[in-house]
Design a protein around this motif. Structure first.
Motif, PDB file in Angstrom:
ATOM      1  N   LYS A  37       0.816  -1.224   0.000  1.00  0.00           N
ATOM      2  CA  LYS A  37       0.000   0.000   0.000  1.00  0.00           C
ATOM      3  C   LYS A  37       0.850   1.276   0.000  1.00  0.00           C
ATOM      4  CE  LYS A  37      -3.939  -2.209   2.238  1.00  0.00           C
ATOM      5  NZ  LYS A  37      -4.877  -2.107   3.356  1.00  0.00           N
ATOM      6  N   GLN A  39       1.388   5.625  -0.908  1.00  0.00           N
ATOM      7  CA  GLN A  39       1.356   6.457  -2.103  1.00  0.00           C
ATOM      8  C   GLN A  39       2.290   5.939  -3.200  1.00  0.00           C
ATOM      9  OE1 GLN A  39       2.667  10.512  -1.526  1.00  0.00           O
ATOM     10  NE2 GLN A  39       1.248  11.264  -3.056  1.00  0.00           N
ATOM     11  N   ARG A  42       0.996   3.054  -5.543  1.00  0.00           N
ATOM     12  CA  ARG A  42      -0.068   3.318  -6.503  1.00  0.00           C
ATOM     13  C   ARG A  42       0.507   3.780  -7.841  1.00  0.00           C
ATOM     14  NH1 ARG A  42      -3.323   1.302  -2.661  1.00  0.00           N
ATOM     15  NH2 ARG A  42      -3.587   2.641  -0.851  1.00  0.00           N
ATOM     16  N   SER A  43      -0.369   3.791  -8.841  1.00  0.00           N
ATOM     17  CA  SER A  43       0.046   4.362 -10.124  1.00  0.00           C
ATOM     18  C   SER A  43      -0.026   5.887 -10.001  1.00  0.00           C
ATOM     19  CB  SER A  43      -0.875   3.883 -11.245  1.00  0.00           C
ATOM     20  OG  SER A  43      -2.172   4.395 -11.055  1.00  0.00           O
ATOM     21  N   ARG A  45       2.693   8.170  -9.420  1.00  0.00           N
ATOM     22  CA  ARG A  45       3.503   8.613  -8.283  1.00  0.00           C
ATOM     23  C   ARG A  45       3.660  10.125  -8.292  1.00  0.00           C
ATOM     24  NH1 ARG A  45       8.662   4.735  -7.578  1.00  0.00           N
ATOM     25  NH2 ARG A  45       8.853   6.062  -5.765  1.00  0.00           N
TER      26      ARG A  45
END
Length: 145
Positions: A37, A39, A42-43, A45
């Motif tokens: 998990k 930030q 995730r896609s 950045r």
């Protein structure tokens, strides 16, 4: 050994086309090296320099003045340093480097006249007006290349 035969040490470089997220057996499955998990998992950045909404360092630091990209870095050499040359010698940037008076000529070398000269020299380097007068008073000549 030639520059054309240099290679990185064995095992120090990894392939760029390594396939991530292709199962546990590949050694890089499940989270595909992104951890759990957060930030950065995730896609999309955040951009480089982003500090989570805090004012970034490059905006916190004061900006003062500017740097002129057209300035020349001229190395100044005192006329007293020319006493190392033999009488009647030719002074060039290369000869100054050979004697160790100048290490890195950068954008140019200029002789300044803050002392006296006792030898007759042929100077083929930029000189100040005062240095030129002292070189010619000692019987030498100034020729700018």
């Amino acid at each position: 050994m030639n520059l054309s035969t240099l290679r990185p040490a064995e095992g120090s470089v990894h392939s760029d086309n390594f396939r991530r997220g292709r199962g546990h057996g590949s050694g890089n499955g499940k989270t595909a090296g992104k951890g759990h998990k957060g930030q950065k998992a995730r896609s999309g950045r955040p951009r480089i320099g982003f500090e989570g909404g805090q004012m970034p360092l490059y905006r916190r630091l004061p900006k003062r003045g500017f740097t002129n990209r057209n300035t020349k870095d001229i190395v100044a050499v005192n006329i007293a340093a020319l006493d190392r040359f033999e009488d009647g010698a030719e002074v060039t940037v290369d000869s100054l480097m050979d004697l160790g008076i100048v290490k890195n000529p950068r954008d140019g070398v200029k002789i300044i006249g803050n002392a006296d000269l006792s030898k007759k020299l042929t100077v083929k380097v930029m000189t100040s007006e005062g240095a030129k007068a002292k070189i010619e008073a000692a019987g030498g000549t100034c020729e700018v290349e």
